[in-house]
Design a protein around this motif. Structure first.
Motif, short mmCIF file in Angstrom:
data_model
loop_
_atom_site.label_atom_id
_atom_site.label_comp_id
_atom_site.label_asym_id
_atom_site.label_seq_id
_atom_site.Cartn_x
_atom_site.Cartn_y
_atom_site.Cartn_z
N ALA A 25 -4.07 23.67 -4.06
CA ALA A 25 -4.87 24.78 -4.59
C ALA A 25 -4.06 25.60 -5.59
CB ALA A 25 -5.36 25.66 -3.45
N LEU B 129 -14.18 24.27 1.80
CA LEU B 129 -13.62 25.43 1.12
C LEU B 129 -14.72 26.48 0.95
CD1 LEU B 129 -11.39 26.93 -0.46
CD2 LEU B 129 -12.12 25.67 -2.51
N CYS C 44 -11.58 22.72 -4.93
CA CYS C 44 -11.24 23.88 -5.77
C CYS C 44 -11.84 23.75 -7.17
CB CYS C 44 -9.73 24.05 -5.86
SG CYS C 44 -8.94 24.54 -4.31
N GLY D 25 -9.60 31.37 -1.37
CA GLY D 25 -10.59 30.61 -0.61
C GLY D 25 -10.08 30.28 0.78
N TRP E 156 -14.47 26.63 -7.95
CA TRP E 156 -13.99 27.55 -8.97
C TRP E 156 -14.59 27.26 -10.34
CZ3 TRP E 156 -8.08 26.93 -7.54
CH2 TRP E 156 -7.86 27.45 -6.26
N ALA F 15 -5.55 31.54 -7.10
CA ALA F 15 -6.01 30.67 -6.02
C ALA F 15 -6.53 31.52 -4.87
CB ALA F 15 -4.86 29.79 -5.53
N ALA G 18 -4.75 26.05 -9.63
CA ALA G 18 -4.92 27.41 -10.16
C ALA G 18 -3.92 27.70 -11.27
CB ALA G 18 -4.78 28.43 -9.02
N LEU H 31 -6.16 33.24 0.11
CA LEU H 31 -6.01 31.82 0.44
C LEU H 31 -5.64 31.68 1.91
CD1 LEU H 31 -6.24 29.30 -1.39
CD2 LEU H 31 -3.75 29.37 -1.64
#
Length: 299
Positions: free
Chosen positions: A76, A43, A117, A89, A121, A87, A80, A49
């Motif tokens: 994801a 990621l 994630c 990436g 994140w 979300a 989120a 996304l």
């Protein structure tokens, strides 16, 4: 900035299946083991996304679900939403786990996405929350987070780690064509209209694991979905017979199939069985050991 997470294929050492419940799901008593066939998910920070998938030679790229419904993107978005963030990436998945093969490749990717994630994140999600999110994505996803060897109850999503000090050697033979899990369960219902409400207990396999004796584990292996899978694809039964004739202690369908796995007595035994199966015309034959870790960060 990017992060790479590895997640392993699973096999079911025991898969007891009960009669379908009112909600349509079948109660399970299963023992999972993560083995050394992996997908790696990277990621990278990005404004939106996206997902790119690269597959090993033994996997048909067309068999990999794409688009917004891919389980990686759903994982994801679920994480989120749990935290109230956006979300984003760029995902790249490198797949070695067979697709629609009964080895939970999609579940492994979902587990890897949750871990990636969470780290990228900087969310610090609790283990309990990650497991709950995983269960919402699929029955096998919680185990793909946990890895090792574990018992699964409910739909398989209620996972308890099992103390497994053994080193088990496996040969896996994927199929060039997948086998639909819902189709196998429907065929189970047709073949077993008198299936018990309570699935067959995993206790014999748990006792065999504790003994660390490959022959004892081979005798205890159990899969209630093998009969419907073989009835739908008779060649799987022929493959099991061949592998056992070539020295494997026991062969069985992995989960709902169509991958067939063989327990061998040693690394040398696994190599010999794999060589014999490859020599018999099975183009893709993989060897692996278990148990291995669940979804974990590589870099």
């Amino acid at each position: 900035m990017s992060i790479t997470v590895r997640a392993a294929a699973k096999i079911n050492l025991h898969l007891g299946v009960g009669r379908a419940r009112d909600d349509g799901f079948h109660p399970l008593d299963t023992v999972y083991q993560a083995i050394g066939i992996h997908d790696d998910l990277t990621l990278t920070q990005a404004d939106r996304l996206s997902l790119t998938t690269r597959v090993a030679d033994h996997i048909d790229p067309a068999a990999v679900p794409d688009g917004a419904d891919n389980i990686v993107l759903r994982a994801a978005r679920a994480l989120a939403a749990h935290h109230g963030v956006t979300a984003s990436g760029a995902f790249e998945v490198r797949k070695d786990i067979p697709v629609a093969g009964g080895m939970a490749g999609g579940s492994a990717d979902a587990a890897a996405a949750l871990v990636a994630c969470d780290r990228l994140w900087d969310l610090h999600t609790s283990d309990d929350d990650l497991l709950a999110l995983a269960a919402g994505l699929g029955s096998d996803v919680p185990f793909s987070l946990v890895g090792g060897t574990a018992r699964g109850l409910g739909r398989g999503e209620l996972v308890t780690p099992v103390d497994d000090g053994g080193a088990w050697w496996w040969v896996a033979v994927p199929s060039t064509a997948g086998l639909s899990t819902p189709d196998v369960y429907r065929h189970f219902d047709a073949l077993r209209p008198d299936a018990p409400e309570v699935p067959a207990s995993a206790e014999p396999v748990l006792a065999a694991l504790a003994s660390r004796e490959p022959v004892r584990l081979a005798r205890a292996l159990h899969n209630d979905l093998q009969e419907p899978a073989v009835d739908l694809r008779p060649e799987l039964g022929d493959l099991i017979d061949l592998g056992e004739a070539e020295g494997a202690l026991r062969g069985m369908v992995s989960g709902s199939g169509p991958t067939v796995v063989f327990l061998c007595d040693s690394a040398e035994g696994a190599r010999e069985t794999a060589g014999a199966l490859a020599g018999a015309g099975h183009g893709v034959v993989l060897t692996a050991t278990g148990p291995v870790a669940g979804a974990h960060v590589l870099a």
